[in-house]
Design a protein around this motif. Structure first.
Motif: not given
Length: 66
Positions: A5-13, A50-66
């Protein structure tokens, strides 16, 4: 499959949709912004991430799958 899980903290609302959908993976700090509790989810937790990333209103969450 490995994932992280990667977070863009500055985008979080602080909407807390991640916490509501995946409370084993996410929490909020004292200011209400996202904190990752488990950055390498698998199984059911990966689906929740994956669900959390999809519903995040600020799109702050990314799930990176290798």
């Amino acid at each position: 499959m490995a994932a992280r899980i990667e977070i863009e903290g500055d985008r979080c609302i602080g909407a807390a949709q991640c916490v509501l959908s995946a409370d084993k993976l996410f929490d909020q700090d004292e200011d209400g912004f996202v904190v990752v509790l488990n950055g390498e989810p698998d199984g059911e937790d990966l689906e929740d991430a994956r669900t959390a990333a999809m519903i995040c209103p600020s799109q702050s969450i990314t799930v990176v799958e290798d």
